[in-house]
Motif scaffolding. Structure first.
Motif, mmCIF file in Angstrom:
data_model
loop_
_atom_site.group_PDB
_atom_site.id
_atom_site.type_symbol
_atom_site.label_atom_id
_atom_site.label_comp_id
_atom_site.label_asym_id
_atom_site.label_seq_id
_atom_site.Cartn_x
_atom_site.Cartn_y
_atom_site.Cartn_z
ATOM 1 N N ASP A 77 -3.992 5.219 -0.430
ATOM 2 C CA ASP A 77 -3.073 4.842 0.642
ATOM 3 C C ASP A 77 -3.588 5.370 1.973
ATOM 4 O OD1 ASP A 77 -0.883 4.296 2.302
ATOM 5 O OD2 ASP A 77 0.519 4.578 0.652
ATOM 6 N N THR A 78 -3.969 4.453 2.870
ATOM 7 C CA THR A 78 -4.512 4.858 4.163
ATOM 8 C C THR A 78 -3.444 5.378 5.122
ATOM 9 O OG1 THR A 78 -4.377 2.616 5.068
ATOM 10 C CG2 THR A 78 -6.445 3.262 3.980
ATOM 11 N N LEU A 79 -2.176 5.243 4.770
ATOM 12 C CA LEU A 79 -1.111 5.777 5.617
ATOM 13 C C LEU A 79 -1.314 7.269 5.857
ATOM 14 C CD1 LEU A 79 1.646 5.221 7.041
ATOM 15 C CD2 LEU A 79 2.716 5.915 4.899
ATOM 16 N N TYR A 80 -1.779 7.960 4.840
ATOM 17 C CA TYR A 80 -1.964 9.404 4.941
ATOM 18 C C TYR A 80 -3.234 9.784 5.700
ATOM 19 C CZ TYR A 80 1.709 9.021 1.541
ATOM 20 O OH TYR A 80 2.878 8.700 0.925
ATOM 21 N N LEU A 81 -4.098 8.807 5.963
ATOM 22 C CA LEU A 81 -5.301 9.058 6.744
ATOM 23 C C LEU A 81 -5.069 8.853 8.241
ATOM 24 C CD1 LEU A 81 -7.906 7.265 4.460
ATOM 25 C CD2 LEU A 81 -7.402 9.711 4.586
ATOM 26 N N SER A 82 -3.994 8.174 8.611
ATOM 27 C CA SER A 82 -3.725 7.869 10.012
ATOM 28 C C SER A 82 -3.747 9.087 10.925
ATOM 29 C CB SER A 82 -2.378 7.149 10.161
ATOM 30 O OG SER A 82 -2.449 5.875 9.604
ATOM 31 N N PRO A 83 -3.122 10.209 10.557
ATOM 32 C CA PRO A 83 -3.166 11.372 11.453
ATOM 33 C C PRO A 83 -4.578 11.897 11.689
ATOM 34 C CG PRO A 83 -1.465 11.661 9.799
ATOM 35 C CD PRO A 83 -2.258 10.450 9.406
ATOM 36 N N LEU A 84 -5.473 11.665 10.741
ATOM 37 C CA LEU A 84 -6.853 12.113 10.905
ATOM 38 C C LEU A 84 -7.680 11.136 11.744
ATOM 39 C CD1 LEU A 84 -7.548 13.231 7.242
ATOM 40 C CD2 LEU A 84 -7.027 14.700 9.197
ATOM 41 N N LEU A 85 -7.426 9.853 11.543
ATOM 42 C CA LEU A 85 -8.211 8.832 12.229
ATOM 43 C C LEU A 85 -7.731 8.555 13.650
ATOM 44 C CD1 LEU A 85 -8.576 6.359 9.242
ATOM 45 C CD2 LEU A 85 -10.269 7.970 10.105
ATOM 46 N N VAL A 86 -6.430 8.704 13.882
ATOM 47 C CA VAL A 86 -5.849 8.450 15.201
ATOM 48 C C VAL A 86 -4.982 9.655 15.572
ATOM 49 C CG1 VAL A 86 -4.586 6.775 16.616
ATOM 50 C CG2 VAL A 86 -5.769 6.005 14.553
#
Length: 99
Positions: A77-86
């Motif tokens: 789930d990329t939702l949890y990567l959002s804070p790292l990427l943006v």
């Protein structure tokens, strides 16, 4: 043995909660765009990983109840990567338009 991944997205009706549109793409660039859950399952069922934005608490919740067999793929789930990427906008609202 190389692991395979398929990236998915779904459009679910806001009011009626019905599956309106499904799309997926594999690493070999083969893709599907359909409203048929059966065809969609056939396309993604051989993957080792299924990836998408908010798939754990959205897409898979609606889709898996329509699948004939359990999906063997592990969700990413990329939702949890959002804070790292943006990092300048770590939590954004997932608003859908009125399609």
């Amino acid at each position: 043995m190389t692991k395979s991944i398929v990236y998915i997205d779904s459009e679910i009706g806001i009011e009626d909660k019905k599956i309106k549109d499904l799309g997926a793409i594999k690493e070999n660039r083969s893709s599907i765009h359909t409203s048929s859950v059966r065809d969609f399952y056939a396309f993604i069922s051989d993957a080792d990983f299924v990836c998408g934005h908010n798939i754990v608490h959205h897409d898979l919740v609606y889709l898996t109840r329509h699948f004939e067999k359990p999906l063997r793929a592990e969700p990413v789930d990329t939702l949890y990567l959002s804070p790292l990427l943006v990092p300048c906008r770590p939590y954004h609202r997932l608003l859908k338009d009125d399609k």
